[in-house]
Design a protein around this motif. Sequence first.
Motif, mmCIF file in Angstrom:
data_model
loop_
_atom_site.group_PDB
_atom_site.id
_atom_site.type_symbol
_atom_site.label_atom_id
_atom_site.label_comp_id
_atom_site.label_asym_id
_atom_site.label_seq_id
_atom_site.Cartn_x
_atom_site.Cartn_y
_atom_site.Cartn_z
ATOM 1 N N THR A 5 42.524 54.395 53.692
ATOM 2 C CA THR A 5 41.945 56.117 53.443
ATOM 3 C C THR A 5 40.767 55.362 52.642
ATOM 4 O OG1 THR A 5 43.239 55.972 51.451
ATOM 5 C CG2 THR A 5 43.663 58.015 52.787
ATOM 6 N N GLY A 6 39.788 54.158 52.774
ATOM 7 C CA GLY A 6 39.126 53.874 52.053
ATOM 8 C C GLY A 6 38.554 52.565 51.332
ATOM 9 N N PHE A 7 37.807 52.067 50.648
ATOM 10 C CA PHE A 7 38.241 51.302 49.733
ATOM 11 C C PHE A 7 36.392 50.626 48.418
ATOM 12 C CE2 PHE A 7 35.007 48.808 52.414
ATOM 13 C CZ PHE A 7 34.286 47.987 51.574
ATOM 14 N N GLU A 8 36.593 49.973 47.141
ATOM 15 C CA GLU A 8 35.728 50.573 46.192
ATOM 16 C C GLU A 8 35.918 49.210 45.911
ATOM 17 O OE1 GLU A 8 34.881 54.213 44.295
ATOM 18 O OE2 GLU A 8 36.497 54.921 45.095
ATOM 19 N N THR A 9 34.185 49.056 45.150
ATOM 20 C CA THR A 9 34.289 47.786 44.038
ATOM 21 C C THR A 9 34.019 48.878 42.853
ATOM 22 O OG1 THR A 9 32.239 47.673 45.006
ATOM 23 C CG2 THR A 9 33.780 46.558 45.468
ATOM 24 N N PHE A 10 34.276 47.893 41.912
ATOM 25 C CA PHE A 10 33.668 48.059 40.694
ATOM 26 C C PHE A 10 33.814 46.683 40.108
ATOM 27 C CE2 PHE A 10 38.327 48.782 39.598
ATOM 28 C CZ PHE A 10 38.523 48.720 39.040
ATOM 29 N N ASN A 11 32.436 46.724 38.438
ATOM 30 C CA ASN A 11 32.213 45.653 38.256
ATOM 31 C C ASN A 11 33.319 46.196 36.361
ATOM 32 O OD1 ASN A 11 30.615 44.941 40.883
ATOM 33 N ND2 ASN A 11 28.581 46.093 39.643
ATOM 34 N N ASN A 12 34.047 44.853 36.360
ATOM 35 C CA ASN A 12 33.689 44.715 34.962
ATOM 36 C C ASN A 12 35.130 43.167 35.059
ATOM 37 O OD1 ASN A 12 35.484 45.048 32.526
ATOM 38 N ND2 ASN A 12 35.233 47.285 32.429
ATOM 39 N N SER A 13 34.185 42.923 34.317
ATOM 40 C CA SER A 13 34.479 40.910 33.845
ATOM 41 C C SER A 13 35.654 40.891 33.087
ATOM 42 C CB SER A 13 33.503 40.071 33.433
ATOM 43 O OG SER A 13 32.417 39.864 33.953
ATOM 44 N N LEU A 14 36.204 41.479 32.432
ATOM 45 C CA LEU A 14 36.953 41.406 31.111
ATOM 46 C C LEU A 14 38.686 41.678 31.904
ATOM 47 C CD1 LEU A 14 36.486 43.996 28.675
ATOM 48 C CD2 LEU A 14 37.038 42.013 28.696
ATOM 49 N N TYR A 15 38.310 42.569 33.830
ATOM 50 C CA TYR A 15 39.594 42.668 34.934
ATOM 51 C C TYR A 15 39.235 41.696 35.950
ATOM 52 C CZ TYR A 15 40.270 46.106 31.657
ATOM 53 O OH TYR A 15 41.077 46.560 29.921
ATOM 54 N N TYR A 16 38.644 41.191 35.577
ATOM 55 C CA TYR A 16 37.696 40.148 36.905
ATOM 56 C C TYR A 16 38.903 38.888 37.277
ATOM 57 C CZ TYR A 16 36.371 37.061 40.538
ATOM 58 O OH TYR A 16 35.688 36.407 41.403
ATOM 59 N N GLU A 17 39.777 38.348 36.053
ATOM 60 C CA GLU A 17 40.918 37.432 36.152
ATOM 61 C C GLU A 17 42.069 37.816 35.684
ATOM 62 O OE1 GLU A 17 41.454 33.026 36.361
ATOM 63 O OE2 GLU A 17 39.358 33.679 35.058
ATOM 64 N N ILE A 18 43.180 38.630 36.627
ATOM 65 C CA ILE A 18 44.650 38.935 35.473
ATOM 66 C C ILE A 18 45.538 37.883 35.103
ATOM 67 C CG2 ILE A 18 45.708 40.613 35.786
ATOM 68 C CD1 ILE A 18 43.545 41.671 34.716
ATOM 69 N N SER A 19 45.749 37.677 34.090
ATOM 70 C CA SER A 19 46.905 36.604 33.910
ATOM 71 C C SER A 19 48.413 37.489 34.340
ATOM 72 C CB SER A 19 47.188 36.159 32.578
ATOM 73 O OG SER A 19 48.398 35.789 32.433
ATOM 74 N N GLY A 20 49.028 36.417 34.914
ATOM 75 C CA GLY A 20 50.317 36.706 34.989
ATOM 76 C C GLY A 20 52.202 37.334 33.468
ATOM 77 N N HIS A 21 51.220 36.338 32.720
ATOM 78 C CA HIS A 21 52.348 36.453 32.098
ATOM 79 C C HIS A 21 51.508 35.979 30.982
ATOM 80 C CE1 HIS A 21 50.799 32.192 32.808
ATOM 81 N NE2 HIS A 21 51.463 31.909 31.749
ATOM 82 N N ASN A 22 50.463 37.252 29.684
ATOM 83 C CA ASN A 22 50.127 37.694 29.031
ATOM 84 C C ASN A 22 49.166 36.128 27.922
ATOM 85 O OD1 ASN A 22 50.725 40.323 29.202
ATOM 86 N ND2 ASN A 22 52.505 39.596 28.454
ATOM 87 N N GLU A 23 49.031 35.282 29.257
ATOM 88 C CA GLU A 23 47.781 34.485 29.004
ATOM 89 C C GLU A 23 46.890 34.720 27.533
ATOM 90 O OE1 GLU A 23 46.582 29.935 28.511
ATOM 91 O OE2 GLU A 23 48.782 31.043 29.506
ATOM 92 N N PRO A 24 47.083 33.876 26.384
ATOM 93 C CA PRO A 24 45.357 34.838 25.740
ATOM 94 C C PRO A 24 43.989 34.438 26.395
ATOM 95 C CG PRO A 24 46.927 33.419 24.837
ATOM 96 C CD PRO A 24 47.603 33.017 25.953
#
Length: 523
Positions: A103-122
Motif C-alpha cells: 500500500t505504499g511507503f514514506e520516509t521521515f527524518n529523525n536522527s534519534l531513531y535512525y540507528e536503533i539498538s536491540g538491547h538498550n545500548e546507552p
Amino acid sequence: MIISILILCSTNLLVAQYEDVGCATSPLTDSDIPEGYSNSTDSQLLMSYDPIVFNVYYWGINEDDGTAPGSPNDISITEERALRSIQMLNISFNKHNIYFKYTGFETFNNSLYYEISGHNEPGYKNFSELLNFAQSNNNQYYKTNAINIYIFKPYDFAGIALRHKNAIGMHQYFGQDFSRIGLNAHEMGHNLGLWHPHDGYIYPYVEGNPYNTSCEVVNRNSNNGQPYNADIAGDRVVDTQAAPDFRKEHYWELILDFNIDPEVAEDTYTPWLHYNQNDCAWESHPKGIDCLDEPYQIFLDYDNKNIMSYAPWECVNDILFTPGQLIKTWETIQIDEDGHFALSENSIASLYEPYKGEYYVAGPSNPAADKPLFQPGFEYRFVNCDCFAEEDCSSPTPYEEGNSTFSSTSQLLLSFNKEEPNFDNITHPNHSAIKIIFPNIPSNDPLLDPKRCYDNWNKAAIGGSLTKFNDNVFNTNVTLYPQDSASINNPNLINTIDPGLYKIEKVYEDGATQQTVIIKDNQ
C-alpha cells in the motif's frame, strides 16, 4: 567482528538474525492464551483456512538532514526495495493462503531513531521507543490499517517484530535481493505469533537458571516419568523439535563447560560449530543435550532448516514452516489479541487493483500515467477478453462480475511468474482480464477465474486499412486502401467512400486490431 542480538525485555518483543549476526535471547516470560490455541499439527485443519490479505506499509528512516549513510546507495528505502520485500513475503506465505498487499511507503527524518539498538545500548533508542514515537501525534508514522515495516540502521541486530502488533523493524538491506527472503519471512512469522524453536534452549540443567522454566525437553513421551512440555515451553509449538540455537552452541559450551566469561565467549565462540553449512545438517555431538540431559533429535528440513531457527540464511531460504507453526499463525490471526489484524485486513479483490498508475479511459493519452502496475510475488496470467456490446469496459469490469466477459479458452496475452525481476513490466494490457494463480486452490474454484476485463477502444488507432469487396460479396476480389492515423480516425471516413461492401481495420499501438464490416448504400 561478531555481533550478538538480545530480545528486548518486553513480554511481546522478538528479535531476529541478519546474515551472520547471532542472537542472545532473554528468558521467555509470556504465555499463550490457554483457550486460544489448539496445539494442533493437523494438515487437514491447515487446508481449511480461507485466503486472507493484509495491507503492508513501509517507513524509511533518515538522519535529520535526509541522508541515510550506510544504506544501499545511501538511501534508506526505495519503492523497488519495498516491492522486493512484498515479493519475498508473498512467495513465502501465499502457499499457506496468506497474502500481502503493498500500500505504499514514506520516509521521515529523525536522527534519534535512525540507528536503533536491540538491547538498550546507552545513547540509542530501542524499537519500542521508535514505535511509541511513530504512533504519537495521532499515529503520524503508523498506519492503523496496515502491517507497518520500519527500515532503519540497526546498531546490534538485523530485524525485530512486535508479536501481533503489526510492527516490524528491519535492516536497510531488507529488500536488496533474494538473499534476504529469510529475513522478511522470519520477521513476519514473529508478527504472526511465532517464536524461535530454540527459545528456552540451554545445554545442561543448571539449578536456578531462568531458562529452566521454559526449556523444552526433547522427550515426546509423557509415560516414562519425564515431562512432556512442548505445548507450554520453548516456542510452544509441538511439532518443532526442541533444538539448540545452532549459531551459538559453542558460546554456551564455553560458558557452561569451561566457565568462560560471557563477554569473552561472545568474542571467541565459533558460529555454527556443530552445523554443516554445506549440506545444512546439524552434526550431533556429546554436548548436544537438552536441560534434562536428553540428546537432541534434529531432523532435516523442518528442524535444522526451519525459517524461525538460527540456521544460516542459505539453509532457511526455502522458507520451511511446520504444520503446527502455520496453524499457530492462523490461530493468532483469529484470536487477534489487540484487534490489529482485523484493521489491516483487505479483500482478495484488492490484489486485482494496481498499486500505481492509471487505466486509460478516454481522451488524450498520457504514456507516463496510463500504465497500471501490479505488485510482484504472484503468478499472473493476462488473457484475452472481449467485452459484450451492452457493457462498458473502457475501465476494468468490477471484480465481482467474474467470468462473464471472456472464454475459458481465451488467448494468453502476457504472463509473469512470482520471481519476476522487472516490476515495471507487470501491467494490465488492454483487451485482457487478470488471472492470478493462487497456490493450493482447487483448479475449478471460481477464485482462479480471470477477473476485471479491460477492453477499451477509445484510444486513437495508429493506422489501418480500408478493404473494398468489389463484387459486394466476401471473396478475394478486393481493393486495399492503406490508412494512416489521421485518415483511419477521421470521423467522416465512411462519408468519403463510394457505396459498397467494406471492411475497416484499425491497428493500435498495443498491437490490437479492430475490424468493422459496413455496407454503404446509395443514400
